[in-house]
Write a protein that holds these residues in place. Sequence first.
Motif, PDB file in Angstrom:
ATOM      1  N   GLY A  20      24.226  15.426  -0.900  1.00 13.62           N
ATOM      2  CA  GLY A  20      24.047  15.381   0.545  1.00 13.62           C
ATOM      3  C   GLY A  20      23.336  16.606   1.064  1.00 13.62           C
ATOM      4  N   LYS A  21      23.317  16.750   2.376  1.00 12.27           N
ATOM      5  CA  LYS A  21      22.593  17.848   3.009  1.00 12.27           C
ATOM      6  C   LYS A  21      23.503  18.993   3.448  1.00 12.27           C
ATOM      7  N   GLY A  22      24.811  18.751   3.511  1.00 15.59           N
ATOM      8  CA  GLY A  22      25.713  19.796   3.987  1.00 15.59           C
ATOM      9  C   GLY A  22      25.712  19.946   5.486  1.00 15.59           C
ATOM     10  N   ASP A  23      25.274  18.924   6.203  1.00 13.04           N
ATOM     11  CA  ASP A  23      25.219  18.971   7.662  1.00 13.04           C
ATOM     12  C   ASP A  23      26.458  18.309   8.269  1.00 13.04           C
ATOM     13  N   PRO A  24      26.822  18.675   9.513  1.00 14.69           N
ATOM     14  CA  PRO A  24      27.936  17.980  10.178  1.00 14.69           C
ATOM     15  C   PRO A  24      27.649  16.488  10.294  1.00 14.69           C
ATOM     16  N   SER A  25      28.706  15.677  10.176  1.00 11.50           N
ATOM     17  CA  SER A  25      28.520  14.231  10.215  1.00 11.50           C
ATOM     18  C   SER A  25      29.808  13.574  10.697  1.00 11.50           C
ATOM     19  N   ALA A  26      29.673  12.359  11.232  1.00 11.80           N
ATOM     20  CA  ALA A  26      30.855  11.568  11.600  1.00 11.80           C
ATOM     21  C   ALA A  26      31.573  11.136  10.330  1.00 11.80           C
ATOM     22  N   ALA A  30      35.585  19.895  -7.128  1.00 13.24           N
ATOM     23  CA  ALA A  30      34.268  20.103  -6.523  1.00 13.24           C
ATOM     24  C   ALA A  30      33.449  18.817  -6.545  1.00 13.24           C
ATOM     25  N   ALA A  31      33.542  18.058  -7.639  1.00 13.94           N
ATOM     26  CA  ALA A  31      32.801  16.796  -7.728  1.00 13.94           C
ATOM     27  C   ALA A  31      33.340  15.779  -6.729  1.00 13.94           C
ATOM     28  N   ILE A  32      34.650  15.737  -6.553  1.00 10.65           N
ATOM     29  CA  ILE A  32      35.238  14.822  -5.568  1.00 10.65           C
ATOM     30  C   ILE A  32      34.725  15.158  -4.165  1.00 10.65           C
ATOM     31  N   ALA A  33      34.538  16.450  -3.890  1.00 12.22           N
ATOM     32  CA  ALA A  33      34.036  16.878  -2.583  1.00 12.22           C
ATOM     33  C   ALA A  33      32.516  16.756  -2.473  1.00 12.22           C
ATOM     34  N   GLY A  34      31.868  16.312  -3.537  1.00 11.12           N
ATOM     35  CA  GLY A  34      30.413  16.198  -3.504  1.00 11.12           C
ATOM     36  C   GLY A  34      29.712  17.532  -3.606  1.00 11.12           C
ATOM     37  N   ASP A  87      23.585   9.839   0.806  1.00 10.85           N
ATOM     38  CA  ASP A  87      23.713   9.209   2.126  1.00 10.85           C
ATOM     39  C   ASP A  87      25.152   9.080   2.599  1.00 10.85           C
ATOM     40  N   THR A  88      26.122   9.353   1.726  1.00 11.68           N
ATOM     41  CA  THR A  88      27.534   9.230   2.109  1.00 11.68           C
ATOM     42  C   THR A  88      28.307  10.545   2.005  1.00 11.68           C
ATOM     43  N   ALA A  89      27.744  11.541   1.313  1.00 19.17           N
ATOM     44  CA  ALA A  89      28.506  12.753   0.996  1.00 19.17           C
ATOM     45  C   ALA A  89      28.932  13.514   2.244  1.00 19.17           C
ATOM     46  N   ASP A  90      28.013  13.714   3.189  1.00 16.30           N
ATOM     47  CA  ASP A  90      28.362  14.487   4.387  1.00 16.30           C
ATOM     48  C   ASP A  90      29.466  13.799   5.190  1.00 16.30           C
TER      49      ASP A  90
END
Length: 566
Positions: free
Chosen positions: A347-353, A403-407, A426-429
Amino acid sequence: MIRPDRRGGEMTETAENGASDIRQRANRRIIAPVRPRLVRAGALMVVSGALWPVQAALVAWAIAGWVSGDAAMTPGLAAAAGFALLGFLRALLERRAGGLLFDAADATIARERRVLIEREARAESGVGSAALAALTVQKIPLLQPWITRYHVAMIRVAVLPALLFAVAFSVSWVVGLILLVAGPLIPVFMALVGLAAEQVSRRQMQEIGTMNDMLMDRLSAMTDIRLLGAAGRAAEEFAVRAETLRDRTMAVLRVAFLSSAVLELFAALGVALVAVFVGFSLLGEIRFGSWARPLTVGEGVFLLLIAPEFFQPLRDLAAAWHDRAAGLAVVEELEALDARPRRPIVGKGDPSAPLPGALNLCLSGAVAVLPAAKVRLPDLTVGAGQSVAITGPSGAGKSTTLAAIAGLVPLADGRIEVCGRVLADDTADAWRARLALVPQHPHFSDVALGDWLDPGGCGSDPWAALRAADAEDVVRRLPGGLSARLGETGGGLSGGEARRLMLARAVLSGAELILADEPTADLDADTARRIIAALLGLTGEGRTVVVATHDPVLADAMAMRVEVPA
């Protein structure tokens, strides 16, 4: 004898090509993005410098009038007014140029810091925090003098000496000849000294990073150092490293003073020769050197005022040459950091819903990718309100599994499904918005404890979360309570107290999945019991808890136990 020479020549050519390559990359990275502002600033500085011959002519005109016995004040007042007006205009031009230059430098430094910090946060390189801090705080600011001084100095050198030479030559061919001979010697010697400047600046940058690494290492081990009685040895190591840094800093200063001495020597000789020629010409001892008539007082004063300004751009360039050497050393270190192998996050590490759907987690044949290895992860299926202990020997991959579970670690094979969907970019954040990670070593930001417990700024009452984590008494004992500011590692708190505060933060975040890495490590039995009770209380509230642990008591308290594959 030929072959060793050939090899030496090839090595020299390779070194020169490497130096040229880093200069080209540095220009593309640092200078190219702000080049328009640098060119505008350089043009303004050139215009400012080009006004000096006009000011010099006004001064020469006024002095020539006084020497000739002209009693009228009008020429002198007019010259003074013109000189002041042009001086004010030059000040405005230089102020505007300075604003452009420092804006360009600030933008460049901010960009490099932002890129470095964001990249390290999203894809670790394995470089120590001390080296990164030294690069971010101490070294990247060294780009400022390179940007603000060197390129403007280059533009001024390309225009102003030629202009001033032409003006001086139009008055006296002898003065023009003096400037023509003395001027080029300065950049020649400056370039020779500059080769050494780049090398010593690079060594100084390396030593600064080494010293910071050593400092962080010794501070983290301070308790052990004192217990082992090794404080004296640690102090001796610091003294040796500090002396090495002093030597390398003095080497930089020696090169700087050497180049300054060479520059001042030739500049002083050039100006002195012009002064001797003008003086003896006005005394009538020299009757050649001017065009078709003896040199006048006004022309002599004009030449004396022009000569120092002819050398000034060259002096500015020589001073900025060391700024360039330091800047290139910083860019070389940034490029080396860019090239290091990294562990990117998913993912991007950005805030997300938050990711929609019922909370569930499934690991199947997953293999995590680390910079130097691949780690097989255990197969695991867990749903809402369940608790799982991930066990195994040290280094087997328990923390990597969390760490892998958290992406935070990508997969080379297999899959991780979260809320019925594959954990991917597309789902990690959105998935991370539903979980909280409690690390083995707590870290506290430099903010009030109440703000730290509520990083999202939702304004919720923290006391319910503190009760759920059995941490109410911890906060009540702190001076200032929720207004207290803890040190980075929670100075004044025990390990168990710090971890209970971390749990309270996870609860207050509203996370449905709590990932805890060795939450009872190095704790006494009573404190560990309280941590375990807090974790079980979270599962009673419907939250899911996954812990990585060596503690058999904690592992037995969890509803499931999964072993990391060997």
